[in-house]
Design an enzyme around this catalytic site. Structure first.
Site, PDB file in Angstrom:
ATOM      1  N   LYS A 198      -2.775  -2.696  -7.834  1.00 53.64           N
ATOM      2  CA  LYS A 198      -3.121  -3.064  -9.221  1.00 53.64           C
ATOM      3  C   LYS A 198      -2.599  -4.450  -9.559  1.00 53.64           C
ATOM      4  CE  LYS A 198      -4.534  -1.651 -13.352  1.00 53.64           C
ATOM      5  NZ  LYS A 198      -5.244  -2.935 -13.430  1.00 53.64           N
ATOM      6  N   SER A 222      -2.453  -0.483 -18.853  1.00 54.85           N
ATOM      7  CA  SER A 222      -3.570  -0.440 -17.899  1.00 54.85           C
ATOM      8  C   SER A 222      -3.603   0.922 -17.195  1.00 54.85           C
ATOM      9  CB  SER A 222      -3.413  -1.517 -16.824  1.00 54.85           C
ATOM     10  OG  SER A 222      -3.967  -2.738 -17.245  1.00 54.85           O
ATOM     11  N   LYS A 258      -2.905  -8.981  -6.713  1.00 53.96           N
ATOM     12  CA  LYS A 258      -3.257 -10.065  -7.642  1.00 53.96           C
ATOM     13  C   LYS A 258      -4.462 -10.800  -7.106  1.00 53.96           C
ATOM     14  CE  LYS A 258      -1.323 -11.687 -11.449  1.00 53.96           C
ATOM     15  NZ  LYS A 258      -0.482 -10.859 -12.330  1.00 53.96           N
ATOM     16  N   THR A 266       1.197  -6.252 -23.541  1.00 51.17           N
ATOM     17  CA  THR A 266       2.241  -7.030 -22.869  1.00 51.17           C
ATOM     18  C   THR A 266       3.218  -7.590 -23.915  1.00 51.17           C
ATOM     19  OG1 THR A 266       0.592  -7.601 -21.213  1.00 51.17           O
ATOM     20  CG2 THR A 266       2.681  -8.798 -21.120  1.00 51.17           C
ATOM     21  N   HIS A 302       0.821  -1.213   0.000  1.00 51.41           N
ATOM     22  CA  HIS A 302       0.000   0.000   0.000  1.00 51.41           C
ATOM     23  C   HIS A 302       0.851   1.258   0.000  1.00 51.41           C
ATOM     24  CE1 HIS A 302      -3.192  -2.808   1.803  1.00 51.41           C
ATOM     25  NE2 HIS A 302      -3.532  -2.553   0.565  1.00 51.41           N
ATOM     26  N   HIS A 303       2.096   1.152  -0.446  1.00 54.17           N
ATOM     27  CA  HIS A 303       2.910   2.380  -0.447  1.00 54.17           C
ATOM     28  C   HIS A 303       2.364   3.365  -1.471  1.00 54.17           C
ATOM     29  CE1 HIS A 303       4.641   0.392  -3.918  1.00 54.17           C
ATOM     30  NE2 HIS A 303       5.227   1.521  -4.255  1.00 54.17           N
ATOM     31  N   ASN A 313      -2.371 -14.793 -25.283  1.00 57.01           N
ATOM     32  CA  ASN A 313      -2.293 -13.370 -25.640  1.00 57.01           C
ATOM     33  C   ASN A 313      -0.860 -12.843 -25.624  1.00 57.01           C
ATOM     34  OD1 ASN A 313      -3.188 -10.719 -26.187  1.00 57.01           O
ATOM     35  ND2 ASN A 313      -3.202 -10.240 -24.011  1.00 57.01           N
ATOM     36  N   LYS A 342       7.157  -4.564 -10.292  1.00 56.86           N
ATOM     37  CA  LYS A 342       6.966  -4.246 -11.710  1.00 56.86           C
ATOM     38  C   LYS A 342       6.519  -2.791 -11.885  1.00 56.86           C
ATOM     39  CE  LYS A 342       4.646  -7.516 -13.707  1.00 56.86           C
ATOM     40  NZ  LYS A 342       3.638  -8.386 -14.356  1.00 56.86           N
TER      41      LYS A 342
HETATM   42  N1  GLU Z   1      -1.886  -9.443 -15.274  1.00 57.31           N
HETATM   43  C1  GLU Z   1      -0.977  -8.520 -15.881  1.00 57.31           C
HETATM   44  C2  GLU Z   1       0.384  -8.584 -15.223  1.00 57.31           C
HETATM   45  O1  GLU Z   1       0.762  -9.577 -14.641  1.00 57.31           O
HETATM   46  C3  GLU Z   1      -1.556  -7.120 -15.983  1.00 57.31           C
HETATM   47  C4  GLU Z   1      -1.844  -6.415 -14.704  1.00 57.31           C
HETATM   48  C5  GLU Z   1      -2.584  -5.080 -14.875  1.00 57.31           C
HETATM   49  O2  GLU Z   1      -2.739  -4.614 -16.000  1.00 57.31           O
HETATM   50  O3  GLU Z   1      -2.993  -4.557 -13.865  1.00 57.31           O
HETATM   51  O4  GLU Z   1       1.182  -7.704 -15.351  1.00 57.31           O
END
Ligand code: GLU
Length: 473
Positions: free
Chosen positions: A72, A364, A108, A196, A66-67, A235, A96
Site C-alpha cells: 500500500k 485508506s 510507493k 492525514t 511483501h510480509h 492537503n 508506517k
Molecule cells: N501517500 C500517503 C502516505 O504517504 C497515503 C498512503 C495510502 O493511503 O496508501 O502515507
C-alpha cells in the site's frame, strides 16, 4: 526538497534510521536485511502523444515489503521524483503501516512530471496508461498492491485508476478496492481527504498532553498555549493547521514555496487559504509579517513546527536556527538523521513521520475494508442504535418522572455516521500508537528518540509476521 546532490541519500537515510533501531532488537541479521530491502522495484517508461509528437514519461512502482498483502502507498506526481525517493517512501510505508497496525506491506509510486505543464486530458491519459502498465505486470489489485494519493495527486487521479482497473478486470467483485482516496461518489470514504492532517493534530495533542515529557523541554502540558508554524498549505498542511487550531493551539506562522507569513497573535487558516487563492500568494496577508525566504518563516518564535511539504527540509545546515521545541513530521522524511541528532542534542522532540502522518493510510485501510465488504460503515446498525437509545431514554424518563432536554436528547439518540466512525477509528489508532511508541522509548532509554523507538516497534512487528509466515525459523 531533494536536490541532485541528495538524489541517492533518502533511502540510505531511512536505512540509517532503521539500523540505529535494529541494535535494540534481537533478530538475526539476515532477517533484518530482508525487512530493510526493497522487494520489487519496477521502473518503466511509456509514451504519450503531445502536440505533433510524442513524449516519454518516466515512472516507478516500488513494493518494499511483501510480509503482508496487499502492499500500500501513494503515487507521487512530481518532476523531482526519482528511484531513490520512491524506494525510500515505499520503505517508510512499510514501517508506517506496522506502527499503526494496518495489515499492509509498504509501496510507493512515482510519475516524473510537472502536473502544471499538462492539460487535464493529458493527465488522464498519463494516469490511465500508468495504471495499464501496472496491470500488465501484476503491480495493482485489491489483494496485490493498492495505490492512493500522494504529493501531486488526489481524488480525481484515483477515480481514473479505479475506472481503468475495473475496465480491464470486468466482473471482479472487489475491484473497487484496487485504489483508495477515491471520491465518495466512487465508493471512497468520508474523512479520507482530511485524515492525514487530522491524524497529525491527534499525534501532536497526544505528545503535548504528557506533562512529564513537556516539563523536560520547558513546556506546559496541553495544546492551549502552544504556538505552531506549519510549512505547506497543501492537503496535509492545511488540515493539520485547521485541526490544531480547532483543538486549541494558535497558528502563528504559515510557509509556502513563495514565502512565509508570521503573526504572534495568530492566523486564521481559512482566511489565509482564501487570501492565497485570490491573490496567488501567501504574502501580503493583513496583519502578518512577510518573509520572502520561506525558510526564514520556519525560524520564527514558536513551540511546534509541522513540516507538511517534502523531504529534506531540516538539515545539519539549518536545524540550529529552529526555535520550536517540537517538530511534528506531517511530510515524509523532512528531517535528515544529521539534523535529528543535533535537534535532539538541543533538547527537542521529533514526532516521527512514520507515526505522525499515518492517519492517511489508516483511513485508506478503512476505505479498502468498506470496498471489500461492499457496505458503508454504520449502515446496518445506525437506525438500530438510534431506536434502542430512544427506548432507553423513554424508560429512564418513565422511571424517574423527569424529561431530558431536547439538545441532550439529540446528542444521545442517534447512531454513528460513517464520518464519526472513521474519525473515532483514526483517533483511537493515533492515541494507541503514540503510547506504544512512548512506552518503548521509556523502557529502552538508550533509544533516545521517538523515531528510534517507533522503528523498534515496527521492526518487531514485521519480524513476527515473517516468522508467522514460516519464512524465518
Ligand atoms: N501517500 C500517503 C502516505 O504517504 C497515503 C498512503 C495510502 O493511503 O496508501 O502515507
Amino acid at each position: 526538497m531533494a536536490n541532485l546532490a541528495d538524489e541517492n541519500k533518502f533511502f540510505a537515510d531511512v536505512c540509517k534510521n532503521f539500523d540505529s533501531a535494529a541494535q535494540f532488537t534481537n533478530h538475526p541479521e539476515g532477517l533484518l536485511n530482508q525487512i530493510k530491502a526493497c522487494n520489487s522495484v519496477y521502473r518503466f517508461q511509456f509514451p504519450i502523444r503531445r502536440g505533433n509528437g510524442f513524449e516519454v514519461i518516466d515512472a516507478w512502482r516500488v513494493e518494499h515489503s511483501h510480509h503482508m498483502s496487499p502492499t500500500k502507498g501513494g503515487i507521487r506526481y512530481s518532476e523531482m521524483v526519482n528511484e531513490d525517493e520512491v524506494m525510500a517512501l515505499a520503505a517508510l510505508m512499510t514501517y508506517k503501516c506496522a506502527i499503526v497496525n494496518v495489515p499492509f506491506g509498504g509501496a510507493k509510486g512515482g510519475i516524473k512530471i510537472n502536473t502544471k505543464q499538462y492539460s487535464v486530458a493529458e493527465l488522464e491519459t498519463i494516469t490511465r496508461r500508468y495504471t495499464t502498465e501496472l496491470i500488465k505486470k501484476n503491480f495493482i489489485g485489491p489483494g496485490i498492491d493498492v495505490p492512493a494519493p500522494d504529493y501531486g495527486s488526489g481524488e480525481r487521479e484515483m477515480s481514473w485508476i479505479a475506472d481503468t482497473y475495473m475496465t480491464m478486470n470486468p466482473g471482479q467483485l472487489d475491484a473497487l478496492g484496487c485504489v483508495t482516496g477515491k471520491p465518495i461518489a466512487l465508493h471512497g470514504i468520508r474523512g479520507r481527504k482530511e485524515a492525514t492532517g487530522r491524524g497529525v493534530a491527534y499525534a501532536v495533542r497526544e505528545c503535548v498532553d504528557v506533562a512529564e515529557d513537556m516539563a523536560k523541554i520547558g513546556l506546559k502540558a496541553g495544546l492551549g498555549d502552544k504556538r505552531v508554524i506549519v510549512q505547506g498549505l497543501g492537503n496535509v498542511g492545511y488540515h493539520s493547521a485547521k485541526f490544531l487550531s480547532e483543538f486549541g493551539a494558535t497558528i502563528v506562522g504559515l510557509c509556502e514555496y513563495e514565502g512565509a507569513i508570521y503573526n504572534p497573535n495568530g492566523l486564521n487558516v481559512d482566511e489565509v487559504f482564501a487570501h492565497r487563492k485570490n491573490t496567488g500568494s501567501i504574502l501580503g496577508f493583513p496583519g502578518a509579517q512577510d518573509f520572502k525566504n520561506s525558510m526564514e518563516g520556519l525560524e520564527q518564535d514558536c513551540d511546534i513546527i509541522v513540516p507538511a511539504a517534502l523531504e529534506n527540509q531540516f538539515t545539519e545546515h539549518n536545524i540550529r536556527n529552529i526555535k520550536a521545541k517540537i517538530i511534528a513530521e506531517g511530510a515524509n522524511g523532512p528531517t535528515t538523521p544529521e539534523a535529528e541528532a543535533i535537534f535532539t542534542e538541543m533538547g527537542g522532540i521529533i514526532i516521527p513521520d512514520m507515526y505522525c502522518n499515518a492517519g492517511g493510510v489508516t483511513v485508506s485501510y478503512f476505505e479498502w475494508l468498506k470496498n471489500l465488504s461492499h457496505v458503508a460503515f454504520g449502515r446496518m446498525e445506525n437506525r438500530y442504535a438510534a431506536n434502542s437509545n430512544a427506548n432507553l431514554i423513554a424508560t429512564l424518563e418513565n422511571l424517574t418522572g423527569k424529561t431530558i432536554l431536547p439538545e441532550h436528547r439529540l446528542m444521545i439518540v442517534k447512531g454513528a455516521s460513517e464520518m464519526e466512525l472513521v474519525n473515532s477509528g483514526l483517533e483511537d489508532t493515533m492515541i494507541h500508537s503514540y503510547h506504544e511508541i512512548r512506552e518503548t522509548r521509556m523502557n529502552k532509554p538508550a533509544t533516545q528518540t521517538l523515531r528510534t523507538a517507533a522503528f523498534v516497534n515496527s521492526i518487531d512487528k514485521i519480524a513476527v509476521s515473517y516468522m508467522n509466515l514460516g519464512v524465518w525459523p
